[in-house]
Every structure is written in structure tokens, then in C-alpha cells.
Motif scaffolding. Structure first.
Motif, PDB file in Angstrom:
ATOM      1  N   VAL A   1     -51.166 -26.624  -7.036  1.00  0.00           N
ATOM      2  CA  VAL A   1     -51.671 -26.584  -5.439  1.00  0.00           C
ATOM      3  C   VAL A   1     -50.746 -25.402  -4.913  1.00  0.00           C
ATOM      4  O   VAL A   1     -49.538 -25.400  -5.108  1.00  0.00           O
ATOM      5  CB  VAL A   1     -51.110 -27.907  -4.992  1.00  0.00           C
ATOM      6  CG1 VAL A   1     -51.202 -27.921  -3.663  1.00  0.00           C
ATOM      7  CG2 VAL A   1     -51.638 -29.150  -5.627  1.00  0.00           C
ATOM      8  N   THR A   2     -51.251 -24.295  -4.617  1.00  0.00           N
ATOM      9  CA  THR A   2     -50.500 -23.176  -4.239  1.00  0.00           C
ATOM     10  C   THR A   2     -50.085 -23.029  -2.533  1.00  0.00           C
ATOM     11  O   THR A   2     -49.433 -22.405  -2.323  1.00  0.00           O
ATOM     12  CB  THR A   2     -51.438 -21.771  -4.462  1.00  0.00           C
ATOM     13  OG1 THR A   2     -52.578 -21.825  -3.818  1.00  0.00           O
ATOM     14  CG2 THR A   2     -51.622 -21.669  -6.046  1.00  0.00           C
ATOM     15  N   GLY A   3     -50.690 -24.260  -1.843  1.00  0.00           N
ATOM     16  CA  GLY A   3     -50.397 -24.155  -0.375  1.00  0.00           C
ATOM     17  C   GLY A   3     -51.619 -24.417   0.310  1.00  0.00           C
ATOM     18  O   GLY A   3     -52.805 -24.950  -0.318  1.00  0.00           O
TER      19      GLY A   3
ATOM     20  N   TYR B   1     -26.972 -34.788   3.621  1.00  0.00           N
ATOM     21  CA  TYR B   1     -28.271 -35.200   3.643  1.00  0.00           C
ATOM     22  C   TYR B   1     -29.440 -33.864   3.807  1.00  0.00           C
ATOM     23  O   TYR B   1     -30.383 -34.206   3.416  1.00  0.00           O
ATOM     24  CB  TYR B   1     -28.589 -36.078   5.064  1.00  0.00           C
ATOM     25  CG  TYR B   1     -27.894 -37.345   4.838  1.00  0.00           C
ATOM     26  CD1 TYR B   1     -27.665 -38.255   3.472  1.00  0.00           C
ATOM     27  CD2 TYR B   1     -26.983 -38.059   6.047  1.00  0.00           C
ATOM     28  CE1 TYR B   1     -27.053 -39.305   3.512  1.00  0.00           C
ATOM     29  CE2 TYR B   1     -26.421 -39.320   5.766  1.00  0.00           C
ATOM     30  CZ  TYR B   1     -26.262 -39.862   4.642  1.00  0.00           C
ATOM     31  OH  TYR B   1     -25.671 -41.111   4.545  1.00  0.00           O
ATOM     32  N   ILE B   2     -28.951 -33.161   4.764  1.00  0.00           N
ATOM     33  CA  ILE B   2     -29.830 -32.063   4.765  1.00  0.00           C
ATOM     34  C   ILE B   2     -30.265 -31.150   3.416  1.00  0.00           C
ATOM     35  O   ILE B   2     -31.222 -30.914   2.999  1.00  0.00           O
ATOM     36  CB  ILE B   2     -29.339 -30.949   5.772  1.00  0.00           C
ATOM     37  CG1 ILE B   2     -29.608 -31.549   7.160  1.00  0.00           C
ATOM     38  CG2 ILE B   2     -30.385 -29.697   5.782  1.00  0.00           C
ATOM     39  CD1 ILE B   2     -28.838 -30.697   8.294  1.00  0.00           C
ATOM     40  N   GLY B   3     -29.193 -31.063   3.020  1.00  0.00           N
ATOM     41  CA  GLY B   3     -29.079 -30.599   1.471  1.00  0.00           C
ATOM     42  C   GLY B   3     -29.806 -31.378   0.472  1.00  0.00           C
ATOM     43  O   GLY B   3     -30.634 -30.832  -0.166  1.00  0.00           O
ATOM     44  N   LEU B   4     -29.828 -32.629   0.458  1.00  0.00           N
ATOM     45  CA  LEU B   4     -30.585 -33.397  -0.363  1.00  0.00           C
ATOM     46  C   LEU B   4     -32.077 -33.508  -0.039  1.00  0.00           C
ATOM     47  O   LEU B   4     -33.042 -33.328  -0.973  1.00  0.00           O
ATOM     48  CB  LEU B   4     -30.073 -34.948  -0.382  1.00  0.00           C
ATOM     49  CG  LEU B   4     -28.913 -35.261  -1.024  1.00  0.00           C
ATOM     50  CD1 LEU B   4     -28.342 -36.820  -0.679  1.00  0.00           C
ATOM     51  CD2 LEU B   4     -28.822 -34.994  -2.416  1.00  0.00           C
ATOM     52  N   PHE B   5     -32.355 -33.346   1.229  1.00  0.00           N
ATOM     53  CA  PHE B   5     -33.668 -33.391   1.641  1.00  0.00           C
ATOM     54  C   PHE B   5     -34.334 -31.874   1.365  1.00  0.00           C
ATOM     55  O   PHE B   5     -35.451 -31.849   0.533  1.00  0.00           O
ATOM     56  CB  PHE B   5     -33.777 -33.247   3.235  1.00  0.00           C
ATOM     57  CG  PHE B   5     -35.120 -32.814   3.742  1.00  0.00           C
ATOM     58  CD1 PHE B   5     -36.151 -34.145   3.709  1.00  0.00           C
ATOM     59  CD2 PHE B   5     -35.428 -31.729   4.300  1.00  0.00           C
ATOM     60  CE1 PHE B   5     -37.296 -33.833   4.101  1.00  0.00           C
ATOM     61  CE2 PHE B   5     -36.584 -31.593   4.758  1.00  0.00           C
ATOM     62  CZ  PHE B   5     -37.592 -32.508   4.825  1.00  0.00           C
ATOM     63  N   ILE B   6     -33.660 -30.745   1.382  1.00  0.00           N
ATOM     64  CA  ILE B   6     -34.152 -29.576   0.708  1.00  0.00           C
ATOM     65  C   ILE B   6     -34.133 -29.881  -0.527  1.00  0.00           C
ATOM     66  O   ILE B   6     -35.305 -29.291  -1.195  1.00  0.00           O
ATOM     67  CB  ILE B   6     -33.066 -28.315   1.259  1.00  0.00           C
ATOM     68  CG1 ILE B   6     -33.146 -28.183   2.691  1.00  0.00           C
ATOM     69  CG2 ILE B   6     -33.348 -27.393   0.487  1.00  0.00           C
ATOM     70  CD1 ILE B   6     -31.853 -27.192   3.282  1.00  0.00           C
TER      71      ILE B   6
ATOM     72  N   ILE C   1     -38.128 -29.945  -5.178  1.00  0.00           N
ATOM     73  CA  ILE C   1     -38.505 -30.211  -6.380  1.00  0.00           C
ATOM     74  C   ILE C   1     -40.371 -30.824  -6.297  1.00  0.00           C
ATOM     75  O   ILE C   1     -40.919 -30.463  -7.248  1.00  0.00           O
ATOM     76  CB  ILE C   1     -37.945 -31.532  -6.848  1.00  0.00           C
ATOM     77  CG1 ILE C   1     -36.357 -31.311  -7.321  1.00  0.00           C
ATOM     78  CG2 ILE C   1     -38.645 -32.429  -8.005  1.00  0.00           C
ATOM     79  CD1 ILE C   1     -35.524 -32.321  -7.521  1.00  0.00           C
ATOM     80  N   ILE C   2     -40.342 -31.316  -5.290  1.00  0.00           N
ATOM     81  CA  ILE C   2     -41.868 -31.598  -4.782  1.00  0.00           C
ATOM     82  C   ILE C   2     -42.701 -30.435  -5.154  1.00  0.00           C
ATOM     83  O   ILE C   2     -43.871 -30.236  -5.546  1.00  0.00           O
ATOM     84  CB  ILE C   2     -41.985 -32.232  -3.554  1.00  0.00           C
ATOM     85  CG1 ILE C   2     -41.230 -33.457  -3.682  1.00  0.00           C
ATOM     86  CG2 ILE C   2     -43.364 -32.377  -3.297  1.00  0.00           C
ATOM     87  CD1 ILE C   2     -41.204 -34.293  -2.512  1.00  0.00           C
TER      88      ILE C   2
END
Length: 75
Positions: free
Chosen positions: A33-35, A13-18, A23-24
Motif C-alpha cells: 500500500v503506497t498511499g 503522547y504525541i511522540g507515542l502517536f507518531i 510503524i503502521i
């Protein structure tokens, strides 16, 4: 469910979240959008030196993740 199986699921789950966050962020950077900087983030710029320490951003992310993990852990 065994202890190791639960840990394995958590890591997946943590890997999928990362992966999703990566991707986002990639998509946002391609849109220009640079930050973002929140009030309280430390940003120092000199002639040949830039220092950025996003303390407020880190605290906000920590708070959101703490709430999220507490809600998910109460099942």
C-alpha cells in the motif's frame, strides 16, 4: 500536576502517536500500500516533473485530529 508536567505528558503522547503511525505506515508500505489520493488532492505529472499537494487529505487529517484532541482535552 504542574504546568511543565502536563506539557511533558502531552509531548510523550504525541511522540507515542507518531511512533505508532510510523510503524503502521511502514507495515502498510511493506504490504504494497503506497498511499492514497482523495478527490481534491492536486496531482500534476509531466515528463520529468511530478507535483503532489494533498490538500483534501490534509484537511481531513486536521479535522480528525481536532476532534480527537478536543475529546481528549475535555476530561
Amino acid at each position: 500536576m504542574g504546568h511543565m508536567e502536563g506539557l511533558a505528558r502531552l509531548l510523550i503522547y504525541i511522540g507515542l502517536f507518531i511512533l505508532v503511525m510510523g510503524i503502521i505506515l511502514l507495515g502498510l508500505s511493506r504490504l504494497g500500500v503506497t498511499g492514497f489520493r482523495l478527490p481534491g488532492d492536486i496531482y500534476i505529472r509531466r515528463e520529468n516533473f511530478t507535483f503532489f499537494f494533498p490538500i483534501t487529505t490534509m484537511l481531513l487529517i486536521s479535522l480528525v485530529l481536532t476532534i480527537l484532541f478536543n475529546l481528549l482535552g475535555r476530561r
